[in-house]
Design an enzyme around this catalytic site. Structure first.
Site, PDB file in Angstrom:
ATOM      1  N   CYS A 114       0.800  -1.228   0.000  1.00  0.00           N
ATOM      2  CA  CYS A 114       0.000   0.000   0.000  1.00  0.00           C
ATOM      3  C   CYS A 114       0.837   1.285   0.000  1.00  0.00           C
ATOM      4  O   CYS A 114       0.323   2.353  -0.341  1.00  0.00           O
ATOM      5  CB  CYS A 114      -0.940  -0.021   1.201  1.00  0.00           C
ATOM      6  SG  CYS A 114      -1.879  -1.566   1.314  1.00  0.00           S
ATOM      7  N   HIS A 260      -3.848   6.448   0.769  1.00  0.00           N
ATOM      8  CA  HIS A 260      -4.126   5.082   0.320  1.00  0.00           C
ATOM      9  C   HIS A 260      -5.578   4.758   0.635  1.00  0.00           C
ATOM     10  O   HIS A 260      -6.050   4.964   1.767  1.00  0.00           O
ATOM     11  CB  HIS A 260      -3.191   4.097   1.027  1.00  0.00           C
ATOM     12  CG  HIS A 260      -3.652   2.680   0.952  1.00  0.00           C
ATOM     13  ND1 HIS A 260      -3.901   2.047  -0.246  1.00  0.00           N
ATOM     14  CD2 HIS A 260      -3.934   1.767   1.930  1.00  0.00           C
ATOM     15  CE1 HIS A 260      -4.305   0.811  -0.001  1.00  0.00           C
ATOM     16  NE2 HIS A 260      -4.336   0.620   1.301  1.00  0.00           N
ATOM     17  N   ASN A 290     -10.122  -1.565  -2.751  1.00  0.00           N
ATOM     18  CA  ASN A 290      -8.738  -1.360  -2.333  1.00  0.00           C
ATOM     19  C   ASN A 290      -7.837  -2.103  -3.303  1.00  0.00           C
ATOM     20  O   ASN A 290      -7.760  -3.339  -3.294  1.00  0.00           O
ATOM     21  CB  ASN A 290      -8.558  -1.881  -0.904  1.00  0.00           C
ATOM     22  CG  ASN A 290      -7.136  -1.735  -0.386  1.00  0.00           C
ATOM     23  OD1 ASN A 290      -6.181  -1.591  -1.152  1.00  0.00           O
ATOM     24  ND2 ASN A 290      -6.975  -1.799   0.928  1.00  0.00           N
TER      25      ASN A 290
END
Length: 332
Positions: A114, A260, A290
């Protein structure tokens, strides 16, 4: 020498899994519960035989279609993935060949999740400012869906597959500012796939279900959500403070914050803790989920479409590793 983001593109696999489709496997959940919990309506997933390298090549091709990035100008490839095609060779080498780029380009993979996009920008800036390259093709691609157990409703709800392509050059739409980077490997076990590499090369077949009926296995993605959440709440505010300090600006100077895109609940908690107004905080999760190292560049692309990239834009990536990184981009 300065380094700039010149252009961004992204690619999503054709297969789409909506919340309606997902809850067929988990009837105890509702469409409304999934959407309200994580802020995601659908996610794109690879099909059998489709890899992160395939996605990265398609993202790069999208970038070249725009005309701002030309194949003949690229002299370095950086590829961020935790889902490589092979243990060896380097996937970036395969990408060079598939894109038919010059054999005079440098190419390397780096394994980050991430925080990967921010780290990639730091590597690209270093290559340009060090005189090693003039046009760096930064690619991010992840296929976390291949790591997730079919009965893991939490992770299946959150994660989507995607790839992005960014051209970093000596000129462009936004200058890349100063970085803050951090690592704490003591948290590695809280987001991990334990088997498949050389520490544990063979599958353990040790699947069991916890009290919440969540599958736990060394052979699939394991995420301790509580520990990841606690780490994020501790690390990200300090990261933002350090990024502002290193760029010699105040929080009030930031026109847009792009974090993120972990899930809507988590990043909204961060927004409130940092006292950032909603209009200065960009969220783009609903249609993609995500996508790990691709969340920030996808969000930047969408923010650009909405004409929200002006002045100072602060990026913050954080997650698996533990690893975190932040930078300020300066638009016009």
């Amino acid at each position: 020498m300065k380094a700039f983001i010149k252009d961004i593109a992204y690619y999503l696999p054709e297969r789409v899994v909506t919340n309606q489709e997902l809850i067929k496997d988990f009837p105890e959940w509702s469409v409304e519960k999934v959407a309200s919990k994580v802020g995601i309506q659908e996610r794109h997933l690879v099909v059998d035989g489709e890899t992160a390298t395939d996605l990265a090549v398609k993202a790069a091709e999208q970038l070249f279609i725009s005309g701002k990035a030309k194949k003949e100008d690229v002299d370095f490839i950086l590829f961020c993935t935790q889902s490589p095609d092979y243990v060896l060779p380097t996937s970036a080498c395969l990408i060079q060949n598939r894109l038919k780029l010059s054999t005079n380009v440098g190419a390397l993979d780096f394994n980050l999740g991430c925080s990967g996009y921010v780290y990639g920008l730091s590597l690209a800036k270093g290559l340009i400012c060090g005189g090693v390259a003039r046009n760096v093709l930064l690619l991010t691609a992840e296929t976390y869906s291949l790591h997730i157990h079919p009965k893991d409703k939490g992770n299946r709800t959150i994660f989507g597959d995607a790839a992005t392509a960014t051209l970093i050059s000596t000129e462009g739409m936004s200058e890349i500012g100063n970085f803050s980077l951090g690592t704490d490997g003591s948290g590695a076990g809280n987001l991990i796939v334990k088997t498949g590499a050389f520490r544990n090369p063979q599958r353990k077949n040790d699947l069991f279900f916890d009290d919440n009926k969540t599958p736990i296995s060394s052979d699939y993605l394991y995420m301790n959500g509580t520990e990841i959440f606690n780490f994020t709440l501790e690390a990200v505010p300090l990261l933002v403070k350090d990024v502002l300090l290193k760029n010699k600006i105040e929080q009030s100077d930031i026109g847009l914050f792009v974090f993120h895109q972990a899930n809507k609940y988590m990043i909204n908690v961060l927004r409130k803790k940092l006292k950032i107004e909603e209009e200065r905080f960009f969220i783009y999760l609903e249609k993609v989920g995500n996508t790990v190292s691709s969340t920030i560049p996808i969000a930047l692309f969408q923010a650009q479409k909405e004409n929200k990239l002006n002045g100072h834009v602060l990026l913050a990536g954080f997650g698996v590793g533990y690893s975190w990184g932040g930078v300020v981009l300066n638009f016009g």
